[in-house]
Design a protein around this motif. Structure first.
Motif, PDB file in Angstrom:
ATOM      1  N   UNK A 141      32.491  41.565  58.813  1.00 57.49           N
ATOM      2  CA  UNK A 141      31.962  42.878  58.437  1.00 57.49           C
ATOM      3  C   UNK A 141      32.574  43.974  59.304  1.00 57.49           C
ATOM      4  N   UNK A 142      32.705  43.704  60.602  1.00 57.59           N
ATOM      5  CA  UNK A 142      33.318  44.682  61.503  1.00 57.59           C
ATOM      6  C   UNK A 142      34.774  44.928  61.122  1.00 57.59           C
ATOM      7  N   UNK A 143      35.464  43.882  60.701  1.00 59.82           N
ATOM      8  CA  UNK A 143      36.858  44.014  60.282  1.00 59.82           C
ATOM      9  C   UNK A 143      36.965  44.882  59.025  1.00 59.82           C
ATOM     10  N   UNK A 144      36.028  44.707  58.085  1.00 60.78           N
ATOM     11  CA  UNK A 144      36.017  45.547  56.881  1.00 60.78           C
ATOM     12  C   UNK A 144      35.849  47.012  57.264  1.00 60.78           C
ATOM     13  N   UNK A 147      38.903  48.648  58.463  1.00 62.53           N
ATOM     14  CA  UNK A 147      40.012  48.706  57.514  1.00 62.53           C
ATOM     15  C   UNK A 147      39.842  49.803  56.469  1.00 62.53           C
ATOM     16  N   UNK A 148      38.617  50.052  56.032  1.00 67.30           N
ATOM     17  CA  UNK A 148      38.394  51.014  54.954  1.00 67.30           C
ATOM     18  C   UNK A 148      38.279  52.432  55.499  1.00 67.30           C
ATOM     19  N   UNK A 149      38.239  53.404  54.586  1.00 69.10           N
ATOM     20  CA  UNK A 149      38.086  54.803  54.970  1.00 69.10           C
ATOM     21  C   UNK A 149      36.636  55.098  55.354  1.00 69.10           C
ATOM     22  N   UNK A 157      26.170  42.259  49.996  1.00 65.54           N
ATOM     23  CA  UNK A 157      25.271  42.165  48.852  1.00 65.54           C
ATOM     24  C   UNK A 157      24.759  40.751  48.603  1.00 65.54           C
ATOM     25  N   UNK A 158      25.293  39.768  49.305  1.00 63.15           N
ATOM     26  CA  UNK A 158      24.714  38.424  49.327  1.00 63.15           C
ATOM     27  C   UNK A 158      25.271  37.715  50.548  1.00 63.15           C
ATOM     28  N   UNK A 159      24.933  36.446  50.724  1.00 60.04           N
ATOM     29  CA  UNK A 159      25.313  35.754  51.958  1.00 60.04           C
ATOM     30  C   UNK A 159      26.814  35.797  52.206  1.00 60.04           C
ATOM     31  N   UNK A 160      27.622  35.594  51.161  1.00 62.93           N
ATOM     32  CA  UNK A 160      29.066  35.522  51.340  1.00 62.93           C
ATOM     33  C   UNK A 160      29.828  36.565  50.531  1.00 62.93           C
ATOM     34  N   UNK A 161      29.131  37.562  50.002  1.00 59.75           N
ATOM     35  CA  UNK A 161      29.779  38.576  49.166  1.00 59.75           C
ATOM     36  C   UNK A 161      29.532  39.967  49.739  1.00 59.75           C
ATOM     37  N   UNK A 162      30.611  40.737  49.818  1.00 60.07           N
ATOM     38  CA  UNK A 162      30.548  42.135  50.237  1.00 60.07           C
ATOM     39  C   UNK A 162      30.963  43.014  49.066  1.00 60.07           C
ATOM     40  N   UNK A 163      30.383  44.196  48.994  1.00 60.72           N
ATOM     41  CA  UNK A 163      30.721  45.136  47.937  1.00 60.72           C
ATOM     42  C   UNK A 163      31.207  46.451  48.514  1.00 60.72           C
ATOM     43  N   UNK A 164      32.296  46.973  47.958  1.00 54.22           N
ATOM     44  CA  UNK A 164      32.831  48.267  48.363  1.00 54.22           C
ATOM     45  C   UNK A 164      32.774  49.226  47.181  1.00 54.22           C
ATOM     46  N   UNK A 180      44.594  44.777  51.969  1.00 51.34           N
ATOM     47  CA  UNK A 180      44.630  45.201  53.373  1.00 51.34           C
ATOM     48  C   UNK A 180      43.582  44.449  54.189  1.00 51.34           C
ATOM     49  N   UNK A 181      42.415  44.219  53.593  1.00 51.19           N
ATOM     50  CA  UNK A 181      41.379  43.443  54.284  1.00 51.19           C
ATOM     51  C   UNK A 181      41.849  42.003  54.478  1.00 51.19           C
TER      52      UNK A 181
END
Length: 246
Positions: A141-144, A147-149, A157-164, A180-181
């Motif tokens: 999560x810290x890496x995301x 990386x993003x703006x 949004x769940x145990x193993x899923x992130x949403x941008x 990039x991630x």
């Protein structure tokens, strides 16, 4: 109406105004703070209302069912806990769902695209302990975030899923963000994450409504996850503009 209820109602109104202002400025931090204020104020308003009602029926004993129901209400998350993931410190699915609609409404007014990127991580086979998983997820999560703006919305949004949610970004830009991630994970990430797959869809190319765009992104993610046996860190798939076939 009691003074507490007046204050809670006023705080809710101010928070909603700040959310709108944050949308106009594309300031995600302001929106998150305002959302937390609104959630806290609404919780206080509901508690005040419930206490007011309880005052009229306090002479009647509660049944076991009523007692259990009231206990569940009191233990339900409120305020910041309702929209923050405790492991990563990111906003959670509640916030993601609440923000996607306003983000698309802003995109419609300003005539720009907005992309949804769903990212799924697969752990290495040697991670069994929940504490180890939480630590690895926290690092990812810290890496995301790095990386993003700053204006981008990132949620777990769940145990193993992130949403941008990416403002002013079409599906190609969404795919580039996901890649990039992946690159950041391969260079600086914890090697106990074995795969990082992603599915992307955007407004208006994949739908005019939040549910349509999110559904397309989920279908693309499912297809990406079905290819985890391929070599490499993972697959990034952009949803086709027509229906996804098997």
């Amino acid at each position: 109406m009691s003074q507490r209820r007046y204050l809670a109602a006023a705080a809710t109104a101010v928070s909603l105004a700040l959310i709108i202002y944050g949308l106009i400025l594309k300031n995600t931090t302001l929106m998150l703070v305002a959302w937390l204020m609104a959630a806290t104020a609404i919780s206080a308003l509901l508690i005040a209302e419930r206490r007011s009602k309880d005052g009229h029926v306090s002479s009647f004993p509660m049944t076991d069912t009523e007692s259990g129901s009231r206990s569940r209400v009191s233990n339900a998350p409120s305020g910041a806990a309702a929209v923050i993931d405790q492991v990563t410190g990111m906003a959670n699915e509640n916030f993601f769902s609440a923000v996607l609609g306003p983000k698309m409404a802003t995109a419609r007014r300003r005539l720009w695209p907005v992309s949804v990127v769903l990212i799924h991580v697969i752990f290495a086979s040697d991670i069994d302990e929940p504490a180890d998983r939480d630590r690895v997820i926290g690092e990812f999560a810290a890496l995301i975030k790095m990386t993003i703006r700053e204006a981008d919305v990132a949620c777990r949004i769940s145990e193993q899923v992130f949403g941008l949610i990416l403002d002013d970004t079409d599906e190609d830009g969404g795919a580039w963000t996901a890649e990039r991630i992946q690159i950041a994970q391969s260079k600086r990430g914890n090697d106990r994450i074995a795969k990082v797959s992603a599915g992307i869809a955007s407004y208006p190319n994949h739908g005019m409504e939040p549910t349509q765009v999110l559904s397309k992104a989920r279908e693309a993610l499912e297809r990406a996850c079905s290819n985890v046996s391929l070599p490499g860190l993972g697959i990034v798939i952009v949803a086709p503009q027509g229906p996804i076939s098997g």
